[in-house]
Scaffold this active site. Structure first.
Site, PDB file in Angstrom:
ATOM      1  N   GLU A   1      -5.642   6.757  -2.406  1.00  0.00           N
ATOM      2  CA  GLU A   1      -5.689   5.729  -1.365  1.00  0.00           C
ATOM      3  C   GLU A   1      -6.206   4.395  -1.912  1.00  0.00           C
ATOM      4  OE1 GLU A   1      -4.703   5.422   1.699  1.00  0.00           O
ATOM      5  OE2 GLU A   1      -3.819   7.410   1.771  1.00  0.00           O
TER       6      GLU A   1
ATOM      7  N   ASP B   1      -9.836  14.611   7.086  1.00  0.00           N
ATOM      8  CA  ASP B   1      -9.127  13.623   6.266  1.00  0.00           C
ATOM      9  C   ASP B   1      -9.107  14.064   4.807  1.00  0.00           C
ATOM     10  OD1 ASP B   1      -7.727  11.242   5.718  1.00  0.00           O
ATOM     11  OD2 ASP B   1      -9.577  10.139   5.343  1.00  0.00           O
TER      12      ASP B   1
ATOM     13  N   HIS C   1      -9.511   8.587   3.046  1.00  0.00           N
ATOM     14  CA  HIS C   1      -9.409   7.211   3.527  1.00  0.00           C
ATOM     15  C   HIS C   1     -10.774   6.525   3.599  1.00  0.00           C
ATOM     16  CE1 HIS C   1      -5.404   8.563   5.000  1.00  0.00           C
ATOM     17  NE2 HIS C   1      -5.080   7.299   4.769  1.00  0.00           N
TER      18      HIS C   1
ATOM     19  N   TYR D   1      -3.906  14.963  -3.191  1.00  0.00           N
ATOM     20  CA  TYR D   1      -4.351  14.275  -1.982  1.00  0.00           C
ATOM     21  C   TYR D   1      -5.499  15.025  -1.320  1.00  0.00           C
ATOM     22  CZ  TYR D   1      -3.632  10.757   1.628  1.00  0.00           C
ATOM     23  OH  TYR D   1      -3.775   9.679   2.472  1.00  0.00           O
TER      24      TYR D   1
ATOM     25  N   HIS E   1       1.804   4.348  -2.976  1.00  0.00           N
ATOM     26  CA  HIS E   1       1.699   5.811  -3.020  1.00  0.00           C
ATOM     27  C   HIS E   1       2.850   6.407  -3.820  1.00  0.00           C
ATOM     28  CE1 HIS E   1      -1.782   6.520  -0.573  1.00  0.00           C
ATOM     29  NE2 HIS E   1      -1.299   5.886   0.475  1.00  0.00           N
TER      30      HIS E   1
ATOM     31  N   HIS F   1       0.836  -1.211   0.000  1.00  0.00           N
ATOM     32  CA  HIS F   1       0.000   0.000   0.000  1.00  0.00           C
ATOM     33  C   HIS F   1       0.865   1.252   0.000  1.00  0.00           C
ATOM     34  CE1 HIS F   1      -3.409   2.614   1.424  1.00  0.00           C
ATOM     35  NE2 HIS F   1      -2.386   3.288   1.922  1.00  0.00           N
ATOM     36  N   GLU F   2       1.802   1.330   0.932  1.00  0.00           N
ATOM     37  CA  GLU F   2       2.578   2.564   1.078  1.00  0.00           C
ATOM     38  C   GLU F   2       3.495   2.808  -0.116  1.00  0.00           C
ATOM     39  OE1 GLU F   2       1.733   4.648   3.108  1.00  0.00           O
ATOM     40  OE2 GLU F   2       0.569   3.481   4.515  1.00  0.00           O
TER      41      GLU F   2
END
Length: 926
Positions: free
Chosen positions: A426, A494, A499, A417, A406, A402-403
């Site tokens: 995301e 957020d 998210h 974002y 990005h 996942h990270e």
């Protein structure tokens, strides 16, 4: 204190209609299709064989198709080719030599001929490019706005590890939003300085844009991408085995590693001096895992092992050091996935070194706990978690995927974002985490995100791609849990729900991969045949890497996703059909319309009428199925078309009192095929109905009712009128039974003190003035919900009547008043006779009956047909309710089995009611 920035950037695409849904009309014979953004500029153009544009003709293409002006220019910034034979040339727009932020356009060519083009373009006029502020003065404004205690440039060693320098400020033109109604009528930009601000306490990194004329903060585009936006309890500290990395030449070797989450795996390490370290020099420019040792820094401190056998006895300790082995293996598997599946050389496609830092102390960086992981624009960073009530060390494989995903996004679409683009940022990361886990560890739960690290009670994982609702995410655009993106992005919201709203893209990918049928939150009935996760991933990657741009929306994603499937598998292919219908399933765009579809949907079943009044009746039926997708239903009064519905219910209005009617329903699909007719239902309207007094709030600009939950009523209201008529939404309620009502207010910005009242016309005489009909009040409060209990009196008249819910600013409302601020909503309630009700509440106010002597429900669990046995089943209707309190099926009990094959696996409630008796039972669907 959180400061709010002005709303900027185009984030919504308006799709105009040509011969094919989703495209704008064009007189250019070279164009096959054209999609436009809300400012009227093309976002995607595809060309046919009549076009003679070649790769070298880009200036001509831009002038003819975009209307590029003499003071504007496009500069090529990247060229890539793919194995399908396409060349993709990305260009950056400049106005008078100044870069226009986010204004990228890409030409796609095959065999030297331009086949399509897409991107963001701004039609600019009278732009001033001379700043009033110097970059130093603007930087001072940026520092004052950020307000951090410490910045990365103040720690040269850490800054060097990140490849980061103190920002000097880049002068750019930042597109600004001007709203007039729902469309942007003109393009405007603001001259701004762009600063990459990396604060280390409290931790943050992002591009901050400062107005070069006024010094105002215009926009913040976060660079640090966290795994989630939630916080939990405070973490603990520990130490780990480490030593300083030296500059000696290192030999690489394979090793066994007892990971925390994935068993023993083979990893690549390097010999440094007399110890082995987590350094892999066989993949790109390297994969290396460091130890932050419970500090908020990025040292070159290594995890070490003497014999290169990284055992559980050594690393499964209270420090959670075996989590570092997961991080290292996960980074290696992430590199391998991108290389083997998508021919991508690391996240930047140029072999970039993947650095991971384990045991990072987020508390020391100004966070409330260590329950997070993030990509900071340069490296992977993992917190240790807090265990029970939070997460275990956050180094699981899908978290790593996942990270690092990005980072892939940064070097491809670079989705801003915030709002929908941030949600897709995301969502793509979750998709890549799932794909990497599926490839490297297929026995894991592919469609759960973070299941290995989850330690919170009541949660299986951080997110679910197969059932986003189960973890508080929407599975439908604009549906349950959807966060309204018409807001100012801040950390507190957020960035307008990035998210949360990512659940829509997650669920699209899940449906595209494995298939699904059902009805979504906006009433669209779908049936999608999955194409496998491997094919879905190829389409998703092309969508992200080739077509999406910084401010793309879900509407853009649909258009470009379909184009990606066409590129890969051909127009009209099963993959194109599935891609289109998967977007339709999550509420984005229409279902696929194929010229060869001649298969009609199945006939609707179990048509039933309820709540009949002098002028209306409520029709419900069981959903039809189709080879592509059911798009709606036609409702017939006799043989006359009365209306249509996209859901399995319809309220017939305009009827005459004391009159007999016959109704039926037919399903339809996107190609216009009609099903056979449902069963017919005969209805006789009651005598002339009553008329209720009016009540409303004169303004809902600051506050309104956001949600009402009462029995099976679970209505999230988006209506902004002072009065909303939801009488088509109803619930059953039994005499003598108590029900909970919850009213949730919605505030535009400031929180105001609200009071509430609920009224029920128990005797059905057309007013709320009789004793006991004011059933609930709550004095003024700023609480986020108002909750109370309503007991239906034994004297209430049986049948359907009205419920009025009122929310008024600063005073308790009465039933028939107009007031300045707030809102009124009317619903319906069907009052039934009391039944043999015992045991605890199980869902939405319904509790199981204990009667078994004359009643049987079998088989249970059930796969296809549910049998109901009653000694006397005359006059019974049934309804089936899921565990969220949502009605999923209704009909009349006829003695035949009830078809539940279309229900998802889970636990359901069936309620039988003949007006004088009610039976409620649970059953499980296999």
């Amino acid at each position: 204190m959180e400061r709010k920035l002005p709303k900027i950037m185009a984030s919504t695409v308006v799709i105009l209609t040509f011969s094919v849904a989703g495209f704008a009309q064009s007189t250019d014979k070279r164009i096959t299709q054209k999609s436009v953004s809300e400012n009227g500029q093309p976002s995607l153009i595809t060309f046919n064989d009549k076009s003679s544009y070649k790769e070298a003709d880009y200036n001509t293409v831009f002038k003819e198709q975009l209307g590029l002006k003499d003071n504007q220019s496009f500069s090529k910034i990247k060229t890539e080719s793919d194995k399908e034979g396409f060349t993709h040339e990305k260009f950056q727009l400049y106005e008078q030599g100044v870069k226009v932020e986010f204004a990228n356009y890409t030409l796609h060519s095959k065999a030297g001929k331009v086949t399509s083009m897409n991107g963001e373009y701004y039609n600019l006029e009278n732009v001033k490019t001379n700043p009033k502020l110097s970059s130093q003065a603007a930087f001072a404004k940026a520092i004052a706005y950020t307000g951090a205690q410490k910045y990365l440039w103040e720690s040269p060693e850490d800054a060097a590890a990140m490849g980061y320098e103190k920002p000097k400020g880049e002068l750019v033109l930042l597109p600004a939003m001007e709203e007039q109604g729902l469309e942007r009528k003109s393009d405007k930009v603001r001259l701004a300085y762009k600063f990459d601000i990396y604060a280390t306490k409290p931790l943050s990194r992002g591009d901050l844009y400062i107005d070069a004329q006024t010094g105002a903060a215009l926009f913040y585009n976060a660079t640090i991408k966290h795994l989630h936006d939630g916080v939990h309890s405070k973490g603990t500290s520990a130490t780990a085995k480490n030593q300083k990395n030296n500059a000696a030449a290192m030999a690489f070797v394979a090793a066994n590693a007892a990971t925390r989450y994935s068993g023993t795996q083979t990893i690549q390490t390097s010999l440094s001096g007399s110890s082995y370290i987590l350094s892999d020099v066989t993949r790109g420019n390297g994969v290396q895992t460091y130890n932050s040792a419970r500090t908020a820094t990025y040292p070159t401190t290594n995890f070490t092992d003497a014999d290169n056998n990284w055992t559980a006895a050594e690393y499964n300790n209270t420090n959670k050091d075996n989590g570092a082995l997961d991080a290292h293996w996960g980074a290696e598997m992430t590199y391998d996935y991108w290389s083997a599946v998508h021919a991508r050389n690391s996240f930047d496609n140029a072999g970039a070194k993947i650095k991971s830092y384990v045991h990072y102390n987020l508390v020391a960086a100004g966070y409330p706990n260590n329950n997070n992981a993030f990509w900071n624009g340069s490296v992977m960073t993992y917190g240790d978690g807090t265990g029970t009530g939070g997460f275990d060390i956050l180094t699981a494989m899908d978290v790593a995927g996942h990270e690092i995903g990005h980072a892939v996004c940064t070097y491809t679409a670079n989705l801003a974002y915030q709002k929908e683009s941030g949600a897709m940022n995301e969502g793509f990361s979750d998709i890549w985490g799932a794909c990497i886990e599926y490839r490297a560890a297929p026995t894991k739960s592919t469609w759960l995100v973070g299941e290995d690290i989850e330690r919170r009670s009541g949660h299986l994982a951080l997110r679910s791609m197969s059932d986003p609702n189960s973890e508080g995410q929407p599975d439908t655009y604009g549906g349950t849990y959807w966060v309204n993106v018409n807001c100012t992005p801040t950390n507190n919201n957020d960035q307008c729900g990035v998210h949360t709203n990512s659940g829509v893209l997650n669920h699209w990918f899940y449906i595209l991969s494995v298939g699904k049928s059902g009805t979504n939150d906006i009433g669209s009935i779908y049936n999608v045949t999955g194409i496998t996760i491997d094919k879905a991933a190829k389409i998703a990657y092309r969508l992200e890497s080739v077509y999406l741009t910084a401010n793309s929306t879900y509407a853009n994603a649909r258009t470009s996703g379909i184009q990606s499937a066409i590129d890969l598998y051909g127009a009209g292919s099963a993959e194109v059909i599935a891609t289109t219908n998967a977007f339709y399933a999550v509420g984005v765009g229409a279902a696929y319309v194929g010229s060869t579809d001649t298969v009609a949907p199945s006939a609707p079943a179990s048509l039933a009428a309820s709540g009949t009044t002098g002028t209306t009746t409520n029709l419900t039926w069981t959903a039809s199925t189709d080879n592509v997708a059911v798009t709606g239903y036609n409702i017939y009064q006799g043989t006359t078309l009365k209306g249509s519905s996209t859901t399995t219910s319809y309220t017939v209005t305009g009827l005459t009192a004391s009159t007999a009617y016959t109704f039926s329903v037919k399903a339809k699909d996107a190609a216009g095929n009609l099903s056979a007719s449902s069963n017919t239902v005969n209805v006789t309207t009651t005598a002339a109905g009553v008329t209720y007094c009016t009540s409303q709030g004169n303004s809902t600009a600051d506050e309104r009712i956001g949600k009402v939950v009462f029995g099976t009523i679970n209505n999230t209201s988006t209506g902004t009128a002072g009065y909303e008529n939801y009488t088509a939404i109803s619930t059953n309620a039994a005499r003598g039974s108590a029900y909970t009502i919850t009213i949730t207010p919605s505030w535009t910005s400031s929180v105001y003190s609200e009071a509430y009242a609920v009224f029920i016309d128990y005797n059905q005489d057309g007013d709320f003035s009789d004793a006991g009909e004011t059933v609930y009040t709550k004095a003024t409060s700023t609480a986020t919900t108002a909750t109370g209990t309503i007991t239906i009196p034994a004297t209430a008249t049986l049948g359907t009547t009205r419920v009025r819910v009122s929310m008024k600013y600063n005073a308790i409302p009465t039933a028939c008043e107009a007031f300045s601020y707030g809102q009124v909503e009317d619903y319906s309630i069907n009052i039934t006779a009391s039944g043999a009700i015992v045991n605890e509440e199980i869902v939405a106010g319904l509790v199981e009956t204990t009667e078994t002597s004359s009643f049987a429900l079998y088989p249970n669990p059930v796969a296809g047909e549910l049998n109901v046995s009653l000694s006397n089943n005359t006059g019974y209707t049934f309804r089936i309710i899921n565990t969220l309190g949502q009605q999923v099926s209704t009909g009349e009990l006829s003695g035949n089995p009830i078809d539940v094959s279309n229900l998802n696996t889970g636990v359901y409630i069936i309620e039988l009611n003949n007006g004088s008796k009610r039976i409620v039972k649970k059953f499980a669907k296999k």
